[in-house]
Scaffold this active site. Sequence first.
Site, PDB file in Angstrom:
ATOM      1  N   ALA A 142       0.817  -1.219   0.000  1.00  0.00           N
ATOM      2  CA  ALA A 142       0.000   0.000   0.000  1.00  0.00           C
ATOM      3  C   ALA A 142       0.856   1.277   0.000  1.00  0.00           C
ATOM      4  CB  ALA A 142      -0.908  -0.016   1.230  1.00  0.00           C
ATOM      5  N   PHE A 144       1.380   5.619   0.929  1.00  0.00           N
ATOM      6  CA  PHE A 144       1.274   6.378   2.183  1.00  0.00           C
ATOM      7  C   PHE A 144       0.018   7.239   2.254  1.00  0.00           C
ATOM      8  CE2 PHE A 144       2.872   9.780  -0.509  1.00  0.00           C
ATOM      9  CZ  PHE A 144       2.193  10.881  -0.010  1.00  0.00           C
ATOM     10  N   LYS A 168       1.601  -5.462   3.491  1.00  0.00           N
ATOM     11  CA  LYS A 168       2.747  -4.578   3.715  1.00  0.00           C
ATOM     12  C   LYS A 168       2.280  -3.135   3.564  1.00  0.00           C
ATOM     13  CE  LYS A 168       5.879  -2.532   1.416  1.00  0.00           C
ATOM     14  NZ  LYS A 168       5.978  -1.311   2.241  1.00  0.00           N
ATOM     15  N   SER A 221       3.026   4.409  -6.722  1.00  0.00           N
ATOM     16  CA  SER A 221       3.565   5.144  -7.879  1.00  0.00           C
ATOM     17  C   SER A 221       3.799   4.215  -9.072  1.00  0.00           C
ATOM     18  CB  SER A 221       4.895   5.779  -7.484  1.00  0.00           C
ATOM     19  OG  SER A 221       5.832   4.743  -7.225  1.00  0.00           O
ATOM     20  N   CYS A 276      -4.630  10.293  -5.362  1.00  0.00           N
ATOM     21  CA  CYS A 276      -4.476   9.870  -6.755  1.00  0.00           C
ATOM     22  C   CYS A 276      -5.616  10.397  -7.595  1.00  0.00           C
ATOM     23  CB  CYS A 276      -4.427   8.358  -6.850  1.00  0.00           C
ATOM     24  SG  CYS A 276      -5.987   7.611  -6.385  1.00  0.00           S
ATOM     25  N   GLU A 376       3.447  13.855 -12.461  1.00  0.00           N
ATOM     26  CA  GLU A 376       2.459  13.873 -11.382  1.00  0.00           C
ATOM     27  C   GLU A 376       3.100  14.659 -10.232  1.00  0.00           C
ATOM     28  OE1 GLU A 376       1.790  10.162  -9.257  1.00  0.00           O
ATOM     29  OE2 GLU A 376      -0.248  10.764  -8.782  1.00  0.00           O
TER      30      GLU A 376
HETATM   31  P1  NAD Z   1       5.246   4.471  -3.661  1.00  0.00           P
HETATM   32  O1  NAD Z   1       5.223   3.775  -4.963  1.00  0.00           O
HETATM   33  O2  NAD Z   1       6.472   5.231  -3.303  1.00  0.00           O
HETATM   34  O3  NAD Z   1       5.016   3.406  -2.474  1.00  0.00           O
HETATM   35  C1  NAD Z   1       3.987   2.437  -2.564  1.00  0.00           C
HETATM   36  C2  NAD Z   1       4.479   1.143  -1.938  1.00  0.00           C
HETATM   37  O4  NAD Z   1       5.536   0.609  -2.730  1.00  0.00           O
HETATM   38  C3  NAD Z   1       5.009   1.322  -0.536  1.00  0.00           C
HETATM   39  O5  NAD Z   1       4.538   0.280   0.263  1.00  0.00           O
HETATM   40  C4  NAD Z   1       6.520   1.296  -0.706  1.00  0.00           C
HETATM   41  O6  NAD Z   1       7.172   0.691   0.379  1.00  0.00           O
HETATM   42  C5  NAD Z   1       6.730   0.490  -1.958  1.00  0.00           C
HETATM   43  N1  NAD Z   1       7.825   1.024  -2.798  1.00  0.00           N
HETATM   44  C6  NAD Z   1       8.161   2.312  -2.978  1.00  0.00           C
HETATM   45  N2  NAD Z   1       9.174   2.429  -3.859  1.00  0.00           N
HETATM   46  C7  NAD Z   1       9.469   1.185  -4.237  1.00  0.00           C
HETATM   47  C8  NAD Z   1      10.414   0.654  -5.148  1.00  0.00           C
HETATM   48  N3  NAD Z   1      11.245   1.428  -5.833  1.00  0.00           N
HETATM   49  N4  NAD Z   1      10.456  -0.673  -5.311  1.00  0.00           N
HETATM   50  C9  NAD Z   1       9.609  -1.461  -4.642  1.00  0.00           C
HETATM   51  N5  NAD Z   1       8.691  -1.001  -3.774  1.00  0.00           N
HETATM   52  C10 NAD Z   1       8.624   0.290  -3.564  1.00  0.00           C
HETATM   53  O7  NAD Z   1       3.958   5.400  -3.588  1.00  0.00           O
HETATM   54  P2  NAD Z   1       3.591   6.453  -2.475  1.00  0.00           P
HETATM   55  O8  NAD Z   1       4.506   7.628  -2.582  1.00  0.00           O
HETATM   56  O9  NAD Z   1       3.459   5.787  -1.165  1.00  0.00           O
HETATM   57  O10 NAD Z   1       2.117   6.874  -2.948  1.00  0.00           O
HETATM   58  C11 NAD Z   1       1.875   7.887  -3.893  1.00  0.00           C
HETATM   59  C12 NAD Z   1       1.609   7.326  -5.265  1.00  0.00           C
HETATM   60  O11 NAD Z   1       0.543   6.384  -5.201  1.00  0.00           O
HETATM   61  C13 NAD Z   1       1.144   8.385  -6.263  1.00  0.00           C
HETATM   62  O12 NAD Z   1       1.756   8.148  -7.504  1.00  0.00           O
HETATM   63  C14 NAD Z   1      -0.359   8.168  -6.349  1.00  0.00           C
HETATM   64  O13 NAD Z   1      -0.955   8.610  -7.544  1.00  0.00           O
HETATM   65  C15 NAD Z   1      -0.427   6.692  -6.212  1.00  0.00           C
HETATM   66  N6  NAD Z   1      -1.741   6.262  -5.766  1.00  0.00           N
HETATM   67  C16 NAD Z   1      -2.554   5.660  -6.686  1.00  0.00           C
HETATM   68  C17 NAD Z   1      -3.824   5.283  -6.325  1.00  0.00           C
HETATM   69  C18 NAD Z   1      -4.737   4.645  -7.319  1.00  0.00           C
HETATM   70  O14 NAD Z   1      -5.711   4.004  -6.903  1.00  0.00           O
HETATM   71  N7  NAD Z   1      -4.474   4.771  -8.616  1.00  0.00           N
HETATM   72  C19 NAD Z   1      -4.282   5.492  -5.013  1.00  0.00           C
HETATM   73  C20 NAD Z   1      -3.402   6.086  -4.100  1.00  0.00           C
HETATM   74  C21 NAD Z   1      -2.125   6.466  -4.488  1.00  0.00           C
END
Ligand code: NAD
EC number: 1.2.1.27
Length: 491
Positions: A142, A144, A168, A221, A276, A376
Amino acid sequence: MTFFRPNIRKICDKWIDIHNPATNEVIGRVPQATKAEMDAAVTSCKRAFPAWADTSVLSRQQVLLRYQQLIKENLKEIAKLITLEQGKTLADAEGDVFRGLQVVEHACSVTSLMLGETMPSITKDMDLYSYRLPLGVCAGIAPFNFPAMIPLWMFPMAMVCGNTFLMKPSERVPGASMLLAKLLQDSGAPDGTLNIIHGQHEAVNFICDHPDIKAISFVGSNQAGEYIFERGSRHGKRVQANMGAKNHGVVMPDANKENTLNQLVGAAFGAAGQRCMALSTAILVGEAKKWLPELVERAKNLRVNAGDQPGADLGPLITPQAKERVCNLIDSGTKEGASILLDGRKIKVKGYENGNFVGPTIISNVKPTMTCYKEEIFGPVLVVLETDTLDEAIKIVNSNPYGNGTAIFTTNGATARKYSHLVDVGQVGVNVPIPVPLPMFSFTGSRSSFRGDTNFYGKQGIQFYTQIKTITSQWKEEDATLSSPAVVMPT
Ligand code: NAD
């Protein structure tokens, strides 16, 4: 149910600090799960699976019914944790829990959602029917920005179908998931049916690679989502990945001006733009271009403060790095020829001088080639483009790689219909700025905002977490033993 809490200090030697984004003070830390702990968590899920899958669907439903009651009773408590760790306002944090609660309530309809199909008498004395069955151990990763809602899109739907689940949460906001897991345990979910691990890359790789994990639900992301989709799929798992967005609000000159401007400002700056489905891009069509000064005035009136302070409209960004990134993207607008009509970069919030605050920012004269349009931003920044016609606006929206959400503001039904039909975006609002479907539907972002073929929650959520078994069965009243082998294809 197993929780990996700080009392496993002896095994875990790495910790992740959790910060209050309004102050940047360390408010707690989570243990980064070791390989042995992650293995133990999957084993625990795997062991719990057969009995849970065999538990009657009515009993699983009862657990979820108790769960929805407990979430309601603890909604304010969960919201407080969200505000502390994530920064959003308390009212918004309550909305975060509430939208997740709706998915739990939807999951309680499992008795009809999981129905299979039947076809009697496909030939003499022969019937055909199908069951929807759980997959085994499923996992969720998930982001943040919705610490309660997004985990609640995942494990309740998976578990009510009979799966066990490895969650997670985002390592930045683990508190809500931990409390939600405790409430599920209090609702009667057996030990091992839900396990939580904390961590980042290593935990993600572990989930993608582990042979006993059958399906992965990811929200976050594009950088992480594309990677997880590819790596998880390569290991034979089902993967659904909801990812980033650039959502356009198209404003027609015939729109209800008062309503539209208020909706735009709320949807662009609420939650400091860290949604998002934030409407981060406005396209003003024709005479609606003249509304820009009023849009700026309304955005100026929003109150930026720590999320737990009364009257706050928006809180801080999640980290100093996120603030720096957002400010750099605003800078890029100036460098590439856009105009900053409202600048939140230098905002100071009294009593919270160390927080990650950015005030509402409006960038106009933006062109689709500019960095602030292409990226974004995920902050309280509205970029504004202008066109003369609806057709030009549609062309811009459809040329953008993301397809998460969009909205049109108009009082003309034919305009609304044309937009809804021609725009290539998965979730469309007509005079609705953040058109997130309720859980009886599914979350249907498209194009670069989604990878996979089965969406979160709703009927598609049930499909994602189940597989189908079909049974062809023949029962004859009279003895009809075959006298010789039937070697011809049955027809
Ligand atoms: P993120 O991708 O940084 O983190 C999401 C999850 O992936 C976390 O649990 C993190 O530990 C893990 N993660 C992060 N970087 C990683 C990597 N390089 N390799 C493997 N795992 C990794 O996202 P965030 O900053 O927590 O959330 C913001 C993003 O989520 C924005 O882009 C937003 O648009 C998107 N989002 C999308 C939706 C949707 O339904 N489309 C909903 C909420 C958020």
